[in-house]
Design a protein around this motif. Structure first.
Motif, PDB file in Angstrom:
ATOM      1  N   TRP A 104     -49.348 126.187  82.452  1.00 39.86           N
ATOM      2  CA  TRP A 104     -50.377 125.240  82.884  1.00 39.86           C
ATOM      3  C   TRP A 104     -51.347 125.940  83.832  1.00 39.86           C
ATOM      4  O   TRP A 104     -51.005 126.943  84.468  1.00 39.86           O
ATOM      5  CB  TRP A 104     -49.732 124.049  83.591  1.00 39.86           C
ATOM      6  CG  TRP A 104     -49.182 123.000  82.669  1.00 39.86           C
ATOM      7  CD1 TRP A 104     -48.794 123.159  81.373  1.00 39.86           C
ATOM      8  CD2 TRP A 104     -48.944 121.625  83.002  1.00 39.86           C
ATOM      9  NE1 TRP A 104     -48.330 121.973  80.862  1.00 39.86           N
ATOM     10  CE2 TRP A 104     -48.416 121.013  81.847  1.00 39.86           C
ATOM     11  CE3 TRP A 104     -49.117 120.870  84.157  1.00 39.86           C
ATOM     12  CZ2 TRP A 104     -48.069 119.664  81.811  1.00 39.86           C
ATOM     13  CZ3 TRP A 104     -48.771 119.518  84.127  1.00 39.86           C
ATOM     14  CH2 TRP A 104     -48.254 118.925  82.967  1.00 39.86           C
ATOM     15  N   TRP A 142     -53.650 120.536  80.355  1.00 40.50           N
ATOM     16  CA  TRP A 142     -53.270 121.404  81.465  1.00 40.50           C
ATOM     17  C   TRP A 142     -53.052 122.845  81.016  1.00 40.50           C
ATOM     18  O   TRP A 142     -53.125 123.778  81.818  1.00 40.50           O
ATOM     19  CB  TRP A 142     -52.028 120.857  82.165  1.00 40.50           C
ATOM     20  CG  TRP A 142     -52.385 119.785  83.151  1.00 40.50           C
ATOM     21  CD1 TRP A 142     -52.293 118.436  82.962  1.00 40.50           C
ATOM     22  CD2 TRP A 142     -52.915 119.962  84.463  1.00 40.50           C
ATOM     23  NE1 TRP A 142     -52.743 117.754  84.073  1.00 40.50           N
ATOM     24  CE2 TRP A 142     -53.123 118.675  85.018  1.00 40.50           C
ATOM     25  CE3 TRP A 142     -53.235 121.077  85.237  1.00 40.50           C
ATOM     26  CZ2 TRP A 142     -53.640 118.484  86.302  1.00 40.50           C
ATOM     27  CZ3 TRP A 142     -53.740 120.896  86.519  1.00 40.50           C
ATOM     28  CH2 TRP A 142     -53.939 119.609  87.040  1.00 40.50           C
ATOM     29  N   LEU A 198     -60.654 121.460  86.313  1.00 44.48           N
ATOM     30  CA  LEU A 198     -59.251 121.678  86.641  1.00 44.48           C
ATOM     31  C   LEU A 198     -58.984 123.138  86.995  1.00 44.48           C
ATOM     32  O   LEU A 198     -58.261 123.440  87.951  1.00 44.48           O
ATOM     33  CB  LEU A 198     -58.362 121.257  85.464  1.00 44.48           C
ATOM     34  CG  LEU A 198     -58.193 119.752  85.238  1.00 44.48           C
ATOM     35  CD1 LEU A 198     -57.430 119.502  83.946  1.00 44.48           C
ATOM     36  CD2 LEU A 198     -57.473 119.103  86.410  1.00 44.48           C
TER      37      LEU A 198
END
Length: 237
Positions: A104, A142, A198
């Motif tokens: 991830w 992710w 992210l």
């Protein structure tokens, strides 16, 4: 096109048939590698944390997990096919996703995942597809995958494909073929805004953590070696 297919059941039932219809509709000339769970990953994650603390290659199940991960990295299209069990994906599929958590973005991401197409195929008796699709899609996001498409098939009449009415089987086939054609003609994958955000957040967290470490953690050492963050080790004394 290189394709890796992960099927969350070893049964050759509805999930298998839908997956095969989809692959056939993509046309010929593709290089397809298929894994069936739990046959190709018989063990659940034991929570030993050796992947996080040291190296994913030291995982007690690395002989099964590493080939699957490498196949995903080498492929253009990732296909995850799963029946819906208790409103979620199968335990076998979840086991694989648990093993891949070390990759991830918050741990040790591989930038090759930013440029993959991913497809999630699910089926259930009724409309309850979202939970199982979300289990898989969350992990894929992710991992850095931006382009994720889902297809949920409501079997409606039962759980045995050959016992479905001819009308229902044809409807499933039409829907799956139409979906496959959309995938064939979809735009090239890219690193989308959500993945960029992210990744940027994770980079900031790792850079801050690395500044406080006298010895880099396995994760932060990876980020430095990849050039994602600057080497900044706190001096002793």
């Amino acid at each position: 096109m290189k394709i890796t297919v992960i099927t969350g059941t070893k049964q050759k039932g509805c999930t298998y048939r839908i997956k095969e219809i989809f692959l056939n509709a993509l046309g010929t000339g593709h290089e397809i590698t298929q894994y069936y769970l739990p046959n190709d990953l018989p063990d659940f994650c034991s929570g030993c944390k050796v992947c996080f603390l040291k190296d994913e290659n030291l995982c007690p199940h690395a002989s099964h997990v590493v080939p699957i991960w490498n196949s995903l990295l080498e492929s253009d299209l990732l296909v995850f096919a799963s029946p819906v069990y208790a409103l979620r994906t199968t335990a076998q599929m979840k086991s694989l996703l648990d093993h891949l958590c070390v990759h991830w973005m918050v741990h040790r991401p591989d930038e090759r995942m930013f440029y993959k197409k991913a497809v999630i195929l699910t089926n259930a008796v009724g409309p309850f597809q979202k939970g199982a699709q979300s289990d898989i899609a969350t992990s894929l996001r992710w991992l850095g995958v931006t382009q994720i498409r889902t297809l949920g098939i409501g079997l409606m009449e039962g759980i045995i494909f050959d016992q479905l009415s001819d009308k229902r089987q044809k409807a499933i086939t039409r829907k799956t073929v139409k979906f496959a054609k959309k995938i064939n003609h979809s735009s090239p994958p890219h690193k989308g805004l959500k993945v960029r955000a992210l990744f940027a957040l994770c980079r900031l967290l790792h850079q801050q953590a690395a500044r406080k470490e006298t010895t880099l953690s396995a994760d932060n050492r990876y980020w430095v070696e990849k050039g994602f963050i600057k080497p900044s080790i706190k001096k002793q004394g």
